[in-house]
Scaffold this active site. Structure first.
Site, PDB file in Angstrom:
ATOM      1  N   SER A 144       0.648  -1.163   0.106  1.00  0.00           N
ATOM      2  CA  SER A 144       0.133   0.082   0.008  1.00  0.00           C
ATOM      3  C   SER A 144       0.710   1.529   0.044  1.00  0.00           C
ATOM      4  CB  SER A 144      -0.838   0.024   1.286  1.00  0.00           C
ATOM      5  OG  SER A 144      -1.835  -1.053   1.213  1.00  0.00           O
TER       6      SER A 144
ATOM      7  N   HIS B 239      -0.938  -2.618  -7.234  1.00  0.00           N
ATOM      8  CA  HIS B 239      -1.781  -2.142  -6.090  1.00  0.00           C
ATOM      9  C   HIS B 239      -3.119  -2.271  -6.323  1.00  0.00           C
ATOM     10  CE1 HIS B 239      -2.605   1.070  -2.906  1.00  0.00           C
ATOM     11  NE2 HIS B 239      -2.903  -0.096  -2.487  1.00  0.00           N
TER      12      HIS B 239
ATOM     13  N   GLU C 192      -3.425   0.591  -9.109  1.00  0.00           N
ATOM     14  CA  GLU C 192      -2.584   1.470  -9.166  1.00  0.00           C
ATOM     15  C   GLU C 192      -1.070   0.726  -9.681  1.00  0.00           C
ATOM     16  OE1 GLU C 192      -1.744   3.309  -5.447  1.00  0.00           O
ATOM     17  OE2 GLU C 192      -1.744   5.231  -6.517  1.00  0.00           O
TER      18      GLU C 192
ATOM     19  N   ASN D 217      -3.093   6.046  -1.337  1.00  0.00           N
ATOM     20  CA  ASN D 217      -3.043   6.291  -0.096  1.00  0.00           C
ATOM     21  C   ASN D 217      -2.422   7.733   0.588  1.00  0.00           C
ATOM     22  OD1 ASN D 217      -4.155   3.929   0.919  1.00  0.00           O
ATOM     23  ND2 ASN D 217      -2.464   2.785   0.125  1.00  0.00           N
TER      24      ASN D 217
HETATM   25  N1  CAA Z   1     -15.783  -9.704  -2.037  1.00  0.00           N
HETATM   26  C1  CAA Z   1     -16.364  -9.796  -3.035  1.00  0.00           C
HETATM   27  N2  CAA Z   1     -17.570  -8.934  -3.338  1.00  0.00           N
HETATM   28  C2  CAA Z   1     -17.926  -8.060  -2.671  1.00  0.00           C
HETATM   29  C3  CAA Z   1     -17.483  -7.789  -1.393  1.00  0.00           C
HETATM   30  C4  CAA Z   1     -16.305  -8.468  -0.903  1.00  0.00           C
HETATM   31  N3  CAA Z   1     -15.671  -8.376   0.060  1.00  0.00           N
HETATM   32  N4  CAA Z   1     -18.144  -6.979  -0.717  1.00  0.00           N
HETATM   33  C5  CAA Z   1     -19.343  -6.530  -1.647  1.00  0.00           C
HETATM   34  N5  CAA Z   1     -19.025  -7.366  -2.654  1.00  0.00           N
HETATM   35  C6  CAA Z   1     -19.911  -7.464  -3.928  1.00  0.00           C
HETATM   36  C7  CAA Z   1     -21.424  -7.660  -3.556  1.00  0.00           C
HETATM   37  O1  CAA Z   1     -21.621  -8.860  -3.791  1.00  0.00           O
HETATM   38  C8  CAA Z   1     -22.317  -6.856  -4.483  1.00  0.00           C
HETATM   39  O2  CAA Z   1     -22.104  -7.780  -5.953  1.00  0.00           O
HETATM   40  P1  CAA Z   1     -23.480  -7.372  -6.839  1.00  0.00           P
HETATM   41  O3  CAA Z   1     -23.017  -6.183  -7.712  1.00  0.00           O
HETATM   42  O4  CAA Z   1     -23.192  -8.290  -7.778  1.00  0.00           O
HETATM   43  O5  CAA Z   1     -24.607  -7.545  -6.283  1.00  0.00           O
HETATM   44  C9  CAA Z   1     -21.494  -5.382  -4.680  1.00  0.00           C
HETATM   45  O6  CAA Z   1     -20.048  -5.774  -4.163  1.00  0.00           O
HETATM   46  C10 CAA Z   1     -21.995  -4.426  -4.078  1.00  0.00           C
HETATM   47  O7  CAA Z   1     -22.124  -4.788  -2.417  1.00  0.00           O
HETATM   48  P2  CAA Z   1     -23.293  -4.608  -1.597  1.00  0.00           P
HETATM   49  O8  CAA Z   1     -24.653  -4.108  -2.396  1.00  0.00           O
HETATM   50  O9  CAA Z   1     -23.243  -5.744  -0.502  1.00  0.00           O
HETATM   51  O10 CAA Z   1     -22.658  -3.416  -0.950  1.00  0.00           O
HETATM   52  P3  CAA Z   1     -22.357  -1.820  -1.224  1.00  0.00           P
HETATM   53  O11 CAA Z   1     -23.190  -1.509  -2.193  1.00  0.00           O
HETATM   54  O12 CAA Z   1     -22.464  -1.065   0.116  1.00  0.00           O
HETATM   55  O13 CAA Z   1     -20.931  -2.003  -1.761  1.00  0.00           O
HETATM   56  C11 CAA Z   1     -18.529  -1.777  -1.339  1.00  0.00           C
HETATM   57  C12 CAA Z   1     -19.875  -2.595  -0.730  1.00  0.00           C
HETATM   58  C13 CAA Z   1     -18.265  -2.221  -2.849  1.00  0.00           C
HETATM   59  C14 CAA Z   1     -17.393  -2.192  -0.351  1.00  0.00           C
HETATM   60  C15 CAA Z   1     -18.496  -0.370  -1.327  1.00  0.00           C
HETATM   61  O14 CAA Z   1     -18.958  -0.026   0.062  1.00  0.00           O
HETATM   62  C16 CAA Z   1     -17.561   0.588  -1.503  1.00  0.00           C
HETATM   63  O15 CAA Z   1     -16.962   0.816  -2.845  1.00  0.00           O
HETATM   64  N6  CAA Z   1     -16.760   0.842  -0.512  1.00  0.00           N
HETATM   65  C17 CAA Z   1     -15.694   1.653  -0.530  1.00  0.00           C
HETATM   66  C18 CAA Z   1     -14.580   0.735  -0.795  1.00  0.00           C
HETATM   67  C19 CAA Z   1     -13.169   1.370  -0.831  1.00  0.00           C
HETATM   68  O16 CAA Z   1     -12.984   2.661  -0.852  1.00  0.00           O
HETATM   69  N7  CAA Z   1     -11.817   0.686  -1.127  1.00  0.00           N
HETATM   70  C20 CAA Z   1     -10.675   1.101  -1.430  1.00  0.00           C
HETATM   71  C21 CAA Z   1      -9.787   1.066   0.266  1.00  0.00           C
HETATM   72  S1  CAA Z   1      -8.382   1.542   0.101  1.00  0.00           S
HETATM   73  C22 CAA Z   1      -7.529   0.482  -0.713  1.00  0.00           C
HETATM   74  O17 CAA Z   1      -7.883  -0.625  -1.161  1.00  0.00           O
HETATM   75  C23 CAA Z   1      -5.927   0.565  -0.747  1.00  0.00           C
HETATM   76  C24 CAA Z   1      -5.141   0.507   0.394  1.00  0.00           C
HETATM   77  O18 CAA Z   1      -3.840   0.262  -0.066  1.00  0.00           O
HETATM   78  C25 CAA Z   1      -5.626   0.429   1.668  1.00  0.00           C
HETATM   79  P1  NAD Z   2      -3.939  -9.585   5.836  1.00  0.00           P
HETATM   80  O1  NAD Z   2      -3.666  -9.482   7.142  1.00  0.00           O
HETATM   81  O2  NAD Z   2      -5.716  -9.728   5.547  1.00  0.00           O
HETATM   82  O3  NAD Z   2      -3.462 -10.693   5.055  1.00  0.00           O
HETATM   83  C1  NAD Z   2      -1.970 -11.064   5.209  1.00  0.00           C
HETATM   84  C2  NAD Z   2      -1.742 -12.308   4.776  1.00  0.00           C
HETATM   85  O4  NAD Z   2      -0.293 -12.368   4.675  1.00  0.00           O
HETATM   86  C3  NAD Z   2      -2.222 -13.445   6.044  1.00  0.00           C
HETATM   87  O5  NAD Z   2      -2.948 -14.382   5.186  1.00  0.00           O
HETATM   88  C4  NAD Z   2      -0.635 -13.774   6.463  1.00  0.00           C
HETATM   89  O6  NAD Z   2      -0.695 -15.130   7.091  1.00  0.00           O
HETATM   90  C5  NAD Z   2       0.274 -13.751   5.372  1.00  0.00           C
HETATM   91  N1  NAD Z   2       1.554 -13.457   5.664  1.00  0.00           N
HETATM   92  C6  NAD Z   2       2.154 -13.045   6.973  1.00  0.00           C
HETATM   93  N2  NAD Z   2       3.487 -13.165   6.761  1.00  0.00           N
HETATM   94  C7  NAD Z   2       3.549 -13.869   5.643  1.00  0.00           C
HETATM   95  C8  NAD Z   2       4.783 -14.439   5.022  1.00  0.00           C
HETATM   96  N3  NAD Z   2       6.048 -14.334   5.449  1.00  0.00           N
HETATM   97  N4  NAD Z   2       4.797 -15.344   3.886  1.00  0.00           N
HETATM   98  C9  NAD Z   2       3.441 -15.564   3.360  1.00  0.00           C
HETATM   99  N5  NAD Z   2       2.470 -15.117   4.017  1.00  0.00           N
HETATM  100  C10 NAD Z   2       2.549 -14.211   4.958  1.00  0.00           C
HETATM  101  O7  NAD Z   2      -3.387  -8.333   5.006  1.00  0.00           O
HETATM  102  P2  NAD Z   2      -4.219  -7.685   3.847  1.00  0.00           P
HETATM  103  O8  NAD Z   2      -5.184  -6.656   3.941  1.00  0.00           O
HETATM  104  O9  NAD Z   2      -4.543  -8.723   2.545  1.00  0.00           O
HETATM  105  O10 NAD Z   2      -2.929  -6.699   3.115  1.00  0.00           O
HETATM  106  C11 NAD Z   2      -1.888  -7.491   2.558  1.00  0.00           C
HETATM  107  C12 NAD Z   2      -1.099  -6.299   1.755  1.00  0.00           C
HETATM  108  O11 NAD Z   2      -2.042  -5.631   0.820  1.00  0.00           O
HETATM  109  C13 NAD Z   2      -0.308  -5.391   2.599  1.00  0.00           C
HETATM  110  O12 NAD Z   2       0.794  -5.181   2.168  1.00  0.00           O
HETATM  111  C14 NAD Z   2      -1.342  -4.244   2.571  1.00  0.00           C
HETATM  112  O13 NAD Z   2      -0.692  -2.969   2.839  1.00  0.00           O
HETATM  113  C15 NAD Z   2      -1.730  -4.393   1.096  1.00  0.00           C
HETATM  114  N6  NAD Z   2      -3.008  -3.680   0.700  1.00  0.00           N
HETATM  115  C16 NAD Z   2      -4.239  -3.945   1.703  1.00  0.00           C
HETATM  116  C17 NAD Z   2      -5.331  -3.253   1.386  1.00  0.00           C
HETATM  117  C18 NAD Z   2      -6.378  -3.282   2.273  1.00  0.00           C
HETATM  118  O14 NAD Z   2      -7.553  -2.839   2.268  1.00  0.00           O
HETATM  119  N7  NAD Z   2      -6.240  -4.160   3.558  1.00  0.00           N
HETATM  120  C19 NAD Z   2      -5.682  -2.661   0.181  1.00  0.00           C
HETATM  121  C20 NAD Z   2      -4.447  -2.663  -0.913  1.00  0.00           C
HETATM  122  C21 NAD Z   2      -3.439  -2.994  -0.366  1.00  0.00           C
END
Ligand code: CAA
Ligand code: NAD
Length: 283
Positions: free
Chosen positions: A119, A140, A152, A190
């Protein structure tokens, strides 16, 4: 080079989703984690997602069986030996990723691309732990992977145009829209998103309002699909703290300093949905 076989390292929420979209795209896929319980947990989530698609008429039972049939479970990194692409999705910790990349570098064939789903961690620094920095790249995906349209793509200093092009094509084949970015801490996604989430956690720490109010304001006022507190619990508070620390270290700018409340939740093991408790309670 044509990608035929992909290994996904980590079967957590991101790794499982990446294995699913990889198999859906027709790639032979290896799903690895450190033990079989974790691999099976990841596979069970994929199975559940596919069953939901079947019950909604989005996939046939045959499609579901074929997708699952393309995913091979693994607890041996040696299974990377015949893979064209490895996508790492393990914990957001440089030292742990470093160990995994240096091992993969020795196992994977010379032509293989090593991608990280990190991330925020510098791709250039991850690449430098291998002898093939030109074949290391950031891929990403966003959470939840089967739903979100973006990949990304982060190019390290040494990543070649050819490697970038192959990853761009693979992302499209997985049904995603690739958007590239230079290798900066937190990338584009991020750097923007976590500042918002952290600010919500500062508001919570200061007692400005309860989490429900912060979330409702962002959902009803800005049309965000989830509020920042709900989204923090979806991402995982441990991951958010790691991302903020990487940006705080990388830019030296106090705007990235994590809210003390975030640190405390992580210390308590309240990591969000994945542990049943985070800012909200899911138990
Ligand atoms: N896995 C698979 N499918 C999923 C799911 C999951 N965990 N969660 C929801 N879905 C599917 C549902 O089955 C549904 O599918 P259909 O269109 O076929 O019906 C669809 O997604 C919509 O789901 P819901 O109707 O249950 O719920 P919703 O409309 O509220 O949508 C959501 C759920 C897609 C998660 C929406 O709330 C959303 O877009 N949230 C924001 C998510 C976001 O910002 N993600 C980025 C996070 S940051 C990141 O990832 C980067 C990082 O490095 C941290
Ligand atoms: P998570 O905690 O759900 O899963 C991590 C997995 O990695 C676990 O199953 C763990 O057993 C495994 N693991 C730990 N050490 C390991 C090793 N040495 N070898 C193999 N497997 C190992 O975490 P996550 O949310 O899936 O995040 C995973 C990566 O993806 C991170 O780098 C995170 O920053 C990135 N990421 C996370 C998100 C998010 O929304 N959570 C979105 C984009 C990217």
């Amino acid at each position: 080079m044509t990608i035929k076989k992909i290994m996904v390292i980590g079967a957590g929420q991101m790794g499982g989703g990446i294995a699913q979209v990889s198999a859906q795209a027709g790639y032979d896929t290896v799903q690895y984690d450190i033990n079989m319980d974790l691999v099976n947990k990841g596979l069970a989530v994929i199975e559940k997602n596919l069953s939901r698609d079947v019950s909604k008429g989005k996939k046939s039972k045959e499609d579901k069986a074929a997708i699952l049939g393309r995913i091979k479970p693994s607890v041996k990194l040696e299974d990377a030996a015949d893979c064209d692409l490895v996508v790492e999705a393990i914990v957001e910790n440089f030292d742990i990723k470093k160990q995994v990349f240096s091992q993969l570098d020795q196992i994977a064939p010379a032509h293989a691309i090593l991608a990280s789903n990190t991330s925020s961690l510098p791709i250039t620094q991850i690449a430098a732990t291998t002898k093939r920095p030109e074949k290391v790249i950031g891929m990403h995906f966003m959470n939840p992977v089967p739903v979100m349209k973006l990949v990304e793509i982060i190019r390290g200093l040494a990543t070649t145009d050819e490697v970038y092009k192959i990853i761009e094509e693979a992302s499209i084949k997985m049904g995603k829209t690739p958007v590239w970015c230079k290798d900066v801490p937190g990338f584009i996604s991020n750097r923007v998103l976590q500042v918002m989430i952290n600010e919500a956690l500062w508001e919570l720490y200061e007692g400005v309002a309860p989490a429900e109010n912060i979330d409702n304001i962002m959902k009803l006022g800005m049309n965000h699909p989830m509020g920042p507190c709900e989204l923090a619990d979806l991402i995982g508070l441990d991951t958010i703290l790691s991302i903020l620390n990487v940006m705080y270290d990388g830019y030296g700018d106090p705007k990235y300093r994590p809210s003390p409340l975030l640190k405390q939740y992580v210390q308590a093991g309240w990591l969000g949905r994945k542990t049943g408790k985070g800012i909200y309670d899911y138990r």
